[in-house]
Design a protein around this motif. Structure first.
Motif, PDB file in Angstrom:
ATOM      1  N   PHE A   1       0.844  -1.190   0.000  1.00 38.05           N
ATOM      2  CA  PHE A   1       0.000   0.000   0.000  1.00 38.05           C
ATOM      3  C   PHE A   1       0.883   1.245   0.000  1.00 38.05           C
ATOM      4  O   PHE A   1       1.916   1.277   0.661  1.00 38.05           O
ATOM      5  CB  PHE A   1      -0.862   0.068   1.272  1.00 38.05           C
TER       6      PHE A   1
ATOM      7  N   ASP B   1       0.367   5.768  -0.072  1.00 36.18           N
ATOM      8  CA  ASP B   1      -0.206   7.087  -0.329  1.00 36.18           C
ATOM      9  C   ASP B   1       0.952   8.064  -0.247  1.00 36.18           C
ATOM     10  O   ASP B   1       1.342   8.498   0.835  1.00 36.18           O
ATOM     11  CB  ASP B   1      -1.295   7.440   0.690  1.00 36.18           C
TER      12      ASP B   1
ATOM     13  N   ILE C   1      -5.744  -0.188   5.837  1.00 33.18           N
ATOM     14  CA  ILE C   1      -6.196   1.104   5.306  1.00 33.18           C
ATOM     15  C   ILE C   1      -6.544   2.059   6.439  1.00 33.18           C
ATOM     16  O   ILE C   1      -6.152   3.234   6.425  1.00 33.18           O
ATOM     17  CB  ILE C   1      -7.402   0.886   4.365  1.00 33.18           C
TER      18      ILE C   1
ATOM     19  N   GLU D   1      -4.789   5.667   7.519  1.00 31.72           N
ATOM     20  CA  GLU D   1      -5.547   6.914   7.684  1.00 31.72           C
ATOM     21  C   GLU D   1      -5.167   7.618   8.986  1.00 31.72           C
ATOM     22  O   GLU D   1      -5.100   8.857   9.033  1.00 31.72           O
ATOM     23  CB  GLU D   1      -7.045   6.625   7.665  1.00 31.72           C
TER      24      GLU D   1
ATOM     25  N   ARG E   1      -7.877   7.425   1.587  1.00 32.40           N
ATOM     26  CA  ARG E   1      -8.181   6.248   0.761  1.00 32.40           C
ATOM     27  C   ARG E   1      -8.121   6.559  -0.729  1.00 32.40           C
ATOM     28  O   ARG E   1      -7.611   5.758  -1.521  1.00 32.40           O
ATOM     29  CB  ARG E   1      -9.568   5.708   1.121  1.00 32.40           C
TER      30      ARG E   1
ATOM     31  N   MET F   1      -4.669   6.218  -2.205  1.00 31.75           N
ATOM     32  CA  MET F   1      -3.906   4.996  -1.998  1.00 31.75           C
ATOM     33  C   MET F   1      -3.780   4.167  -3.263  1.00 31.75           C
ATOM     34  O   MET F   1      -4.747   3.975  -4.006  1.00 31.75           O
ATOM     35  CB  MET F   1      -4.548   4.136  -0.911  1.00 31.75           C
TER      36      MET F   1
ATOM     37  N   THR G   1      -2.777   0.312  -4.184  1.00 36.01           N
ATOM     38  CA  THR G   1      -2.633  -0.995  -3.542  1.00 36.01           C
ATOM     39  C   THR G   1      -2.321  -2.037  -4.611  1.00 36.01           C
ATOM     40  O   THR G   1      -2.923  -2.036  -5.686  1.00 36.01           O
ATOM     41  CB  THR G   1      -3.910  -1.404  -2.781  1.00 36.01           C
TER      42      THR G   1
ATOM     43  N   MET H   1     -10.771  -4.291  -1.206  1.00 35.89           N
ATOM     44  CA  MET H   1     -10.117  -2.978  -1.251  1.00 35.89           C
ATOM     45  C   MET H   1     -10.891  -1.986  -2.117  1.00 35.89           C
ATOM     46  O   MET H   1     -10.956  -0.792  -1.793  1.00 35.89           O
ATOM     47  CB  MET H   1      -8.666  -3.143  -1.706  1.00 35.89           C
TER      48      MET H   1
ATOM     49  N   VAL I   1     -10.350   2.572  -1.945  1.00 35.13           N
ATOM     50  CA  VAL I   1      -9.000   3.014  -2.277  1.00 35.13           C
ATOM     51  C   VAL I   1      -8.952   3.479  -3.730  1.00 35.13           C
ATOM     52  O   VAL I   1      -9.746   3.058  -4.572  1.00 35.13           O
ATOM     53  CB  VAL I   1      -7.957   1.908  -2.023  1.00 35.13           C
TER      54      VAL I   1
END
Length: 255
Positions: A113, A115, A140, A144, A150, A153, A155, A208, A213
């Protein structure tokens, strides 16, 4: 090491889905076995993990893994730990640079994952138990708490046993029926009566997407079918071998 463009294009991020190739172990553990819990020679495993850390361009002691136990437990990481002190969990998140978060698999799903807008990453080990219990959802949520969103992100589901290789027994789908709606899309009838073929990566991707996401990628590589590149617990079980190796998948924020 397998890299995907969805993560490789992100500035300041390093990642790799490592195969079983290019290591120092022998026999059934040939060759890049990174599993501390396997019956492999410990010094060989240490050398293998050192090679992974070098490939990730992190200090060797800063490649960390967990004591995985097929749970939905997630830990937030702010420092590296010694292998003997690894916490019992199946996912990690961090915003600390220079730490490589590693998960070990041999059919279960490794999920990475990121971000990068928030500078937050995560890694999860997701077998069917952890997937159903919500290990990806919990990862997730933990990201956060560190400031990730989200919608930002990315993934990626790495090498995992495919539906074509994952036969389950008559009672298995009921575990999902009690928690999910419309579960038939993850199960196909097997050639064997009353058995089914389970789509673990498909289920992980759906969880997901449902979580909201921004991007979900499944690289669609089967650990069972590709013996040259991947360890497989199920393949080992079918052959009645005494043990099996574990490949590692890792992600880090550049130091």
């Amino acid at each position: 090491m397998i890299e995907v463009p969805e993560l490789g294009s992100l500035t300041g991020l390093r990642h790799g889905f490592f195969t079983r190739e290019g290591g120092h172990s022998s026999g059934i553990f040939t060759s890049l076995n990174c599993g501390l819990g396997s019956g492999d020679d410990l010094e060989s495993v240490k050398r293998n993990r050192a090679a992974v850390a070098d490939s990730m361009n992190v200090e060797r002691e800063r490649l960390i893994t967990l004591f995985q136990h097929h749970s939905a437990d997630v830990v937030t990481v702010d420092h590296a730990w010694a292998p003997a002190e690894r916490p019992k969990a199946d996912a990690m998140v961090t915003k600390v640079h220079g730490l490589a978060l590693g998960v070990l698999t041999a059919d279960c799903g490794p999920v990475l994952f990121a971000d990068m807008s928030a500078g937050v990453i995560g890694a999860a080990h997701a077998g069917w138990k952890g997937a159903l219990a919500g290990v990806t959802d919990n990862t997730i949520a933990a990201m956060e708490k560190l400031g990730a969103q989200r919608k930002n992100m990315v993934t990626v589901i790495g090498p995992t046993i495919s539906q074509a290789s994952y036969e389950v027994g008559p009672d298995f789908p009921a575990r999902f029926d009690s928690e999910e709606k419309d579960t038939a899309r993850w199960f196909q009838k097997s050639a064997r009566a009353y058995h089914h073929m389970f789509d673990l990566p498909g289920y992980l991707a759906e969880r997901m997407r449902r979580a909201g996401v921004g991007s979900v990628v499944n690289i669609a590589l089967c650990t069972y079918a590709d013996e040259q590149r991947f360890f497989s617990f199920r393949r080992t079980t079918h052959r009645k071998e005494k043990d099996y190796g574990r490949q590692i998948s890792a992600i880090s924020l550049a130091d």
